[in-house]
Design a protein around this motif. Structure first.
Motif, PDB file in Angstrom:
ATOM      1  N   GLY A  16      34.911  46.449  35.868  1.00 38.77           N
ATOM      2  CA  GLY A  16      34.771  47.137  37.153  1.00 38.77           C
ATOM      3  C   GLY A  16      33.611  46.609  37.966  1.00 38.77           C
ATOM      4  N   TYR A  17      32.448  46.487  37.338  1.00 39.99           N
ATOM      5  CA  TYR A  17      31.267  46.001  38.049  1.00 39.99           C
ATOM      6  C   TYR A  17      31.432  44.548  38.486  1.00 39.99           C
ATOM      7  CZ  TYR A  17      28.073  49.952  37.387  1.00 39.99           C
ATOM      8  OH  TYR A  17      27.450  51.161  37.465  1.00 39.99           O
ATOM      9  N   GLU A  19      34.231  42.763  38.941  1.00 42.27           N
ATOM     10  CA  GLU A  19      35.256  42.573  39.970  1.00 42.27           C
ATOM     11  C   GLU A  19      34.790  43.073  41.328  1.00 42.27           C
ATOM     12  OE1 GLU A  19      38.822  44.340  38.435  1.00 42.27           O
ATOM     13  OE2 GLU A  19      39.438  42.476  37.445  1.00 42.27           O
ATOM     14  N   ARG A  20      33.954  44.109  41.348  1.00 41.06           N
ATOM     15  CA  ARG A  20      33.402  44.574  42.628  1.00 41.06           C
ATOM     16  C   ARG A  20      32.491  43.519  43.253  1.00 41.06           C
ATOM     17  NH1 ARG A  20      33.504  49.758  40.210  1.00 41.06           N
ATOM     18  NH2 ARG A  20      31.377  49.591  39.418  1.00 41.06           N
ATOM     19  N   GLU A  21      31.993  42.607  42.421  1.00 41.71           N
ATOM     20  CA  GLU A  21      31.176  41.501  42.930  1.00 41.71           C
ATOM     21  C   GLU A  21      32.041  40.330  43.395  1.00 41.71           C
ATOM     22  OE1 GLU A  21      27.693  41.065  43.206  1.00 41.71           O
ATOM     23  OE2 GLU A  21      27.763  43.244  43.033  1.00 41.71           O
ATOM     24  N   GLY A  22      33.360  40.518  43.325  1.00 44.16           N
ATOM     25  CA  GLY A  22      34.261  39.462  43.769  1.00 44.16           C
ATOM     26  C   GLY A  22      34.546  38.410  42.718  1.00 44.16           C
ATOM     27  N   HIS A 103      24.212  46.804  36.006  1.00 42.13           N
ATOM     28  CA  HIS A 103      23.597  46.144  37.170  1.00 42.13           C
ATOM     29  C   HIS A 103      22.796  44.926  36.725  1.00 42.13           C
ATOM     30  CE1 HIS A 103      24.708  49.197  40.126  1.00 42.13           C
ATOM     31  NE2 HIS A 103      24.328  50.127  39.268  1.00 42.13           N
TER      32      HIS A 103
END
Length: 225
Positions: A16-17, A19-22, A103
């Motif tokens: 999730g983390y 993929e949110r960063e592309g 993070h």
């Protein structure tokens, strides 16, 4: 990039983390499938759990290093320094202890993806140190004409140290040049990578034939011959 982890809750959080960063993420849940995924997808970064079913993370990293120069961040629940050193000695570039902040992991992945290829100031010049030859343009190093199997990090360290023979390179400058100034770990990591490099060069730290330790400061490379 590849995430190698067998605990579904951790996998969901990491994917999730990331993929949110592309980032495009591939997941493997055991050692064998991890090695297959590295061969198939050629990831730039591998996040590798130490404790895996079947082949453990250390052995995965050891085998991976025979055919891939991907950056490896090892995840470990073990906190003893010897476990971290062993992980780095088999080819990991960085480590992160569990539990960890997603993070921070994302920041370390981003830092690795931004890491510059060093040696741009003089990539046309082949450097020779006794029987050791370094070619920054092709990113190859040979000893007595035989190629040395170096990780990206090991070659980058050798590249920086060999730019200016006999000049001491402080640890802070090594971090800046090799890790691009984006460093979140402890400075012991650079010492372990230099030790790995020395081992591959057959360079006894006491003899310091190629790489000299300047205590409390950093390292320097022997003079051209």
């Amino acid at each position: 990039m590849l995430v190698v982890e067998d605990e579904p809750p951790i996998v969901r959080v990491l994917v999730g983390y990331l993929e949110r960063e592309g980032l495009e993420v591939v997941v493997a849940g055991d050692g064998e499938s991890a090695l297959d995924a590295v061969r198939a997808y050629r990831p730039d970064v591998v996040v590798l759990d130490l404790m895996l079913p079947g082949i453990d993370g250390l052995e995965v990293c050891r085998r991976l290093r025979t055919f891939s120069d991907a950056y490896v961040i090892m995840l470990t629940a073990r906190t003893e320094e010897i476990d971290r050193v062993v992980g780095l000695s088999v080819g990991a570039d960085d480590y992160l202890g569990k539990p960890f902040s997603p993070h921070e992991l994302v920041a370390r992945v981003r830092a690795m993806l931004r890491r510059p290829r060093v040696g741009a100031a003089d990539v046309s010049t082949t450097r020779t140190f006794a029987d050791l030859t370094i070619d920054p343009a092709t990113r190859e190093a040979t000893q007595d004409g035989a190629p040395l199997e170096l990780t990206r990090t090991e070659f980058d360290l050798l590249d920086v140290l060999s730019e200016r023979p006999r000049q001491v390179v402080p640890r802070e400058q090594l971090f800046e040049r090799v890790w691009g100034g984006q460093w979140f770990g402890d400075d012991h990591v650079v010492d372990v990578h230099v030790a790995n490099l020395r081992r591959k060069l057959g360079d006894d730290a006491r003899a310091q034939r190629y790489i000299r330790t300047v205590r409390g400061v950093g390292y320097s490379m022997g003079a051209d011959t």
